[in-house]
Design an enzyme around this catalytic site. Structure first.
Site, PDB file in Angstrom:
ATOM      1  N   ASP A 499      39.489  46.690  45.347  1.00  0.00           N
ATOM      2  CA  ASP A 499      38.359  45.876  45.783  1.00  0.00           C
ATOM      3  C   ASP A 499      38.177  46.118  47.266  1.00  0.00           C
ATOM      4  O   ASP A 499      39.098  46.551  47.937  1.00  0.00           O
ATOM      5  CB  ASP A 499      38.712  44.391  45.622  1.00  0.00           C
ATOM      6  N   ASP A 820      40.683  40.128  42.214  1.00  0.00           N
ATOM      7  CA  ASP A 820      40.959  38.739  42.592  1.00  0.00           C
ATOM      8  C   ASP A 820      40.162  37.757  41.754  1.00  0.00           C
ATOM      9  O   ASP A 820      40.555  36.629  41.601  1.00  0.00           O
ATOM     10  CB  ASP A 820      40.687  38.507  44.082  1.00  0.00           C
ATOM     11  N   ASP A 824      37.839  40.030  36.847  1.00  0.00           N
ATOM     12  CA  ASP A 824      38.632  41.265  36.951  1.00  0.00           C
ATOM     13  C   ASP A 824      39.729  41.328  35.902  1.00  0.00           C
ATOM     14  O   ASP A 824      40.423  42.333  35.793  1.00  0.00           O
ATOM     15  CB  ASP A 824      39.299  41.374  38.340  1.00  0.00           C
TER      16      ASP A 824
END
Length: 1199
Positions: A499, A820, A824
């Site tokens: 990310d 997070d 996900d």
């Protein structure tokens, strides 16, 4: 309290409750039966019994706004009456149980039996003892005193067996303790937001009591049962309890029941807690499991004892030494070997654990077809590379050892019988039988000893120690490892999909540019330059249209930055309000959360958030904020410099994108657009028709938010690239922002050939005309793809799956993913290693992950790679050492036995060398700290053999040296040292100096070879960094000291006779020769030695074709058990399946679950799947075992 079993705990609660229920307006029983209702039934029941939710709050003596007073006596009383919010863990195994398990090892059992027979025979003096005609060798130098000492060897073997067992048990026990420590650490980190005395506070989940007002928001895992009292747009994923993957909409008047262990997928709100711990819905299931578990266990034990022990194929008996025994104790009943993993885990995940996450129907994102199930199984089957390679190796070595020991016994017996009865023509006299039996027992013991030495007992131990040690140390590097093998898989990682926000960047958002009133300000504008009307709209839009839990607090100490609490993007916007010298608090206190009319919370599909409020004149106003290109598309007006709305046409929008948004994005800024819309009071708009509502907006301003790159990230990414790991950035941001950040991080270098794609473009390229994803299309893209922007969670999952399934490269890619958000989950589960963010991550993401980054920092991932590679190298070092010992010892025992009828190394000595030195050596070599040099090489990959050519060269080279010297000593040693020959000694003769020297030299050579084994890539300096590892130094010196004691004072039990100083010097000198010889070996170029074979490779084909899974599993499983014995604790797979089975069965049988059962139609199909496993038949369970979570990754239920 933790040691009470669930049922005691439960009944005690009942007693407490019945005697003291009067203090509150409702009893535990009433609340429990209330929580078993769902939907309209529950609403009706609440109306009939209590009136409304406010009345329930009053009865529980709590206030929906202020919460509980939070005084200690009140909380204590609530805990006593309604129970505490934790599920008591199952008792850990006692030390004695662990000892009993260690005793189940097959080789040890054989040794014990042999030793007992030998003991019995030594006390039995047959009448033929004195008869000279019985046996040839009997007439040696044997006097009365010596004959008496015949029992010593048997006793010594038993003693050494006890030693080994204690060491193994102690290891298991300390591991168990470590694991519990880890669990309690995960537990302490789990906090939840509640309101107490009007203050919003975060408390540990275990502290929550009935009557608490809990604030729930997107991404939470509910820690207790409760009733929804106020909130907006709340959607819950209840698949963990009901098995239905559709999200359930909650509302006060239709379905207010919130259950523990379920996930909040959208929205926010408050609930009053009505049941905690064993009384919550998940708690009840666990209680039933706990109670049902004991009977299960008894049944399973019986089932296994009969079935399993008999099925051991002879050859695997060695490698799987403890399969028969420890299987019943550990694997089959699914109650996780070392005690409480399942319960402590369930507790740690706040009763979500096994039952919850894993109870979804077997559906996958791609449409849950059978093919996919197989794939999921397959993928898990070959998850841990190291495990697979070791299993194979151990099986091979075990078989070889078994063959060698059988040949040894046969040769000894034949030689003896031929020599006695054929050559010397002795008749077989009845009175001589016991004497002959004694000889045969001695031969048998020698055979068993060869076997003991051949099987590398130390291997599983080394793996466990190495992994456990790494996990402990990784804590200090901010990696909280949840699944042990993730640590080792990380060393093989070839790709990391990261990310952007918070991982590569600091996650401290600040507004640095703004476009307000037709002007583009390159820094925060002066408040006076903004029209007052626009300013008021802007402040209201930001203050109201953000979570009220997001705040900016004063800095903790002088000179620090203000603290940002809550959503970081919103913090950036609130910071912007403060920078404009305005304040958001008064606005919020004027319109508290309860007065918000409707909220459309942010989610990955909307990419915007909107809040509707009722104006004083009864009309409505909606404030919106979100990704600028998405919100601007919905704007048809924009505020000009005078604060008036002017028309905003598509071509104005294109111009604005070019002039404002793209320049901001190219500076690496996130652009957020803030807008609003007014609605008339009547007719009231249809709030559920989102498309009409979120349209015709008026743009107030566009801001550029900066999230600076973490200073340590560029260096960390450079290390990754040097180590052969490709870093890809997957982000929801605008493509220009993403590209700018990627260049700053060093993920892409200007002028290189790489791809940066948006999610839409990526999907267009990988799908065929029918819209199906094609692997070959993904293969064209992923090797060059570096940045995937504006991507949805499904894109992330597709990319990860595409890279993993790709056959484009000769090595299968090993992919790590960071995430997070709740969404996900599927990608984290699919990846080989999933990293969740410890600070920003939601509970759902943590639940799906393998490793939690406690500081959310990308550079911690690099540390994880280093540790992972170190584990692999530690195992290789140990293997190199262990195999040299094994090869030499087996050949010596074998040839010695064949030529001199007696192994030069006695059973007890072999046990000392094998078990004690292996155990210590595994400790010494497995605890080498990692160095930066590990990051200078490419990943090994799945097909690289465990024992490389260089290692093979070292093993064989050192074996040649050791064998030459030992055989020289054996056959001409007595002449060199001028001592009596020890060859052909009679049965109970005293230990000879000759054989003692051989034993001593052998041990010395191993000691010095242990130092050689520290390097496996052919390095010259074997002492490099030796003092950084105190454990190693201690162990080498300690082993040396014990060896001196054994030789000088071991006497008869160890078959040693004390040596003179000069003899000692020679032994040490020959040992030192190992170091010199090591240098000689290092000089020979490996490339010349083409004939050397590598061993322990895992080829692609052996990742087990589906048809063979069933038969093949059989063989692998015994060995797997041997290897995983140390780590069974860490493998939760079987346990989860078992839990599913039991939950489903419980659901089927439990009357109280009828309510749930009605909604369970979709689970029935699954329960049939699962029920077929629940019989104790081993094949199906071992199947389940080999795929630790035999659920498709997408079953995590975050649709």
């Amino acid at each position: 309290m933790g040691d009470m079993t669930n049922s005691d705990f439960y009944s005690k609660n009942q007693r407490n409750e019945s005697s003291r229920g009067g203090e509150f307006g409702c009893t535990l029983e009433e609340l429990r039966s209330l929580m078993e209702l769902r939907g309209t039934e529950a609403v009706v029941k609440i109306k009939e019994t209590y009136g409304d939710t406010e009345a329930i709050c009053r009865r529980l003596k709590t206030s929906p706004v202020e919460g509980l007073p939070g005084t200690a006596p009140d909380l204590e009383k609530r805990k006593q009456i309604f129970g505490q919010n934790f599920i008591p863990p199952k008792k850990p195994k006692t030390f004695l149980q662990l000892v009993w398990e260690a005793l189940q090892d097959v080789t040890l059992i054989i040794l014990e039996i042999a030793a007992i027979i030998s003991l019995g025979l030594s006390f039995y003096h047959p009448p033929g003892e004195s008869n000279e005609g019985c046996a040839t060798a009997q007439a040696g130098a044997e006097d009365e005193g010596e004959a008496e000492a015949g029992w010593i060897e048997g006793a010594a073997i038993l003693l050494s067996v006890i030693c080994v067992v204690l060491v193994t048990a102690f290891n298991d026990w300390s591991k168990e303790k470590q694991f519990r420590g880890l669990q309690s650490r995960i537990e302490q980190e789990q906090k939840f937001t509640v309101v107490r005395a009007g203050q919003v506070v975060q408390i540990p989940v275990a502290e929550i009591v009935v009557g608490d007002i809990a604030q729930i928001k997107y991404g939470d895992l509910l820690p207790a049962d409760g009733i929804f009292i106020q909130g907006n747009d709340l959607k819950i994923d209840e698949s963990s309890l009901t098995g239905e993957s559709d999200q359930v909409r909650k509302s006060v008047d239709k379905d207010p029941m919130l259950l523990s262990g379920t996930h909040v997928m959208e929205g926010s709100g408050r609930m009053v807690v009505t049941a905690v711990g064993v009384n919550s819905q998940t708690g009840i299931i666990f209680t039933l499991l706990g109670a049902g578990g004991e009977e299960e266990e008894k049944k399973d034990k019986k089932g296994v004892k009969k079935g399993d022990g008999l099925q051991l194929p002879a050859a695997d008996g060695a490698a799987a030494s403890n399969a028969a025994g420890s299987a019943n104790a550990s694997l089959v009943n699914g109650k996780m070997q070392d005690g409480g993993a399942d319960s402590s885990q369930s507790k740690a995940k706040q009763q979500d654990g096994a039952a919850a996450m894993e109870m979804q129907p077997l559906k996958s994102a791609e449409g849950g077809d059978a093919d996919d199930k197989k794939k999921a199984n397959m993928h898990k089957k070959e998850k841990s590379v190291l495990q697979g390679k070791l299993t194979k190796l151990a099986v091979q070595i075990g078989k070889a050892g078994l063959v060698m020991s059988a040949i040894t016994v046969i040769i000894l017996v034949l030689y003896f019988t031929v020599d006695t009865f054929v050559v010397n023509k002795k008749p077989w006299l009845p009175e001589c039988t016991p004497v002959y039996v004694q000889y045969f027992v001695k031969f048998f013991i020698i055979g068993v000893t060869v076997l003991v030495v051949a099987v590398p007992e130390g291997l599983p131990l080394a793996v466990t120690i190495s992994l456990a040690y790494s996990v402990k140390k990784m804590m200090k590097d901010n990696n909280l490892v949840r699944h042990l093998d993730a640590c080792e898989t990380m060393g093989n990682a070839t790709a990391i999909c990261s990310d952007k926000t918070g991982t590569l960047t600091t996650n401290r958002m600040t507004v640095v540019q703004a476009y307000v009133g037709d002007t583009h300000y390159k820094e925060v504008p002066d408040p006076s330059s903004i029209n007052a009307k626009t300013m008021e709209l802007l402040v209201n839009a930001i203050a109201i249209n953000s979570a009220y839990t997001t705040k900016i607090l004063p800095p903790e100490r002088e000179g620090a930055l203000p603290r940002q609490v809550g959503n970081k993007t919103e913090c950036g916007l609130l910071g912007f309000v403060l920078d404009l010298k305005q304040d958001y608090e008064p606005v919020r206190s004027q319109i508290p959360e309860e007065k918000l009319y409707k909220v459309y919370t942010f989610n990955s599909v909307r990419k915007s958030m909107s809040t509707v409020i009722k104006m004083p004149d009864e009309s409505f106003r909606m404030y919106s904020k979100g990704a600028s290109e998405i919100v601007l598309k919905k704007c048809c007006k924009i505020l000009n410099g005078a604060g008036e709305a002017r028309v905003f046409r598509p071509r104005d929008r294109d111009e604005m994108v070019k002039k404002v948004i793209e320049p901001m994005a190219c500076d690496g800024l996130r652009t957020i657009c803030v807008a609003y819309r007014d609605f008339p009071s009547s007719p009231e708009p249809d709030w559920d028709n989102e498309n009409d509502i979120l349209n015709d907006l008026t743009c107030i301003c566009v801001v550029g938010i900066e999230d600076p790159v973490r200073p340590e990230v560029p260096e960390a990414i450079r290390k990754c690239q040097r180590a052969g790991i490709t870093v890809r950035m997957v982000t929801g941001d605008n493509i220009n922002t993403a590209r700018a950040i990627a260049i700053k991080c060093g993920i892409i270098h200007p002028g290189e050939d790489f791809l940066c794609l948006e999610g839409k473009e990526f999907n267009r390229r990988i799908r065929n005309e029918k819209g199906e994803i094609e692997q070959e299309r993904i293969d064209k893209i992923w090797p060059k793809l570096r940045v995937l922007a504006r991507s949805s969670p499904t894109d992330k999952h597709t990319l990860v799956k595409g890279i993993i399934d790709s056959t484009h490269t000769e090595q299968r890619q090993v992919v790590a993913v960071t995430g997070d958000g709740t969404n996900d989950g599927p990608a984290l589960k699919k990846a080989d290693v999933g990293f969740a963010m410890g600070i920003a991550g939601t509970d759902v993401a943590k639940e799906a992950s393998d490793i939690i980054l406690t500081d959310d920092n990308f550079s911690s991932i690099v540390k994880a790679v280093m540790w992972g590679r170190n584990v692999y190298d530690s195992i290789s070092k140990f293997l190199q050492f262990q195999l040299t010992v094994n090869v030499v010892a087996v050949i010596v025992a074998f040839t010695g036995a064949c030529i001199t009828q007696d192994s030069p190394l006695k059973a007890v000595q072999m046990l000392w060398v094998n078990l004690i030195m292996d155990t210590f050596a595994s400790l010494a070599l497995a605890t080498e700290p990692p160095t930066e040099t590990l990051l200078l090489r490419k990943p090994y990959g799945r097909n690289k053999p465990l024992i490389s050519r260089t290692m093979m060269k070292n093993i064989l080279g050192h074996a040649v040296y050791q064998l030459t010297l030992i055989f020289t000593l054996l056959f001409v040693g007595e002449k060199v040292f001028q001592i009596d020959s020890g060859r052909n000694a009679p049965l109970h003769s005293p230990p000879s100096e000759h054989y003692t020297i051989i034993f001593n030299t052998f041990v010395m050579m191993q000691l010095f070879n242990e130092i050689n084994a520290r390097k496996i890539h052919g390095e010259r300096n074997v002492f490099d960094g030796i003092f950084r590892n105190p454990i190693f130094c201690t162990i080498v010196l300690g082993t040396f000291a014990i060896q001196i004691l054994i030789v000088q004072f071991g006497g008869k039990p160890f078959s040693c006779s004390p040596l003179q100083l000069d003899q000692w010097m020679w032994c040490i000198f020959i040992g030192l020769g190992e170091l010199v010889w090591g240098q000689v070996i290092a000089t020979i170029p490996t490339s010349r030695l083409k004939f050397l074979k590598e061993a322990g490779r895992l080829t692609q084909k052996e990742e087990i074709p589906e048809e063979e899974l069933n038969e093949d599993v059989e063989e692998i499983d015994h060995a797997e058990r041997e290897l995983r014995r140390g780590q069974i604790l860490w493998f939760r797979g079987l346990n989860r399946i078992q839990t599913q089975i039991e939950v489903v069965n419980t659901f089927k049988s439990g009357a109280s679950f009828q309510g749930a059962l009605r909604r369970q139609s979709s689970v029935t199909s699954q329960s049939q799947d699962v029920a077929s496993l629940s019989s104790p038949s081993r094949v199906s369970l071992s199947n389940a075992l080999s795929s630790p979570t035999s659920l498709p990754p997408a079953a995590a239920g975050q649709g």
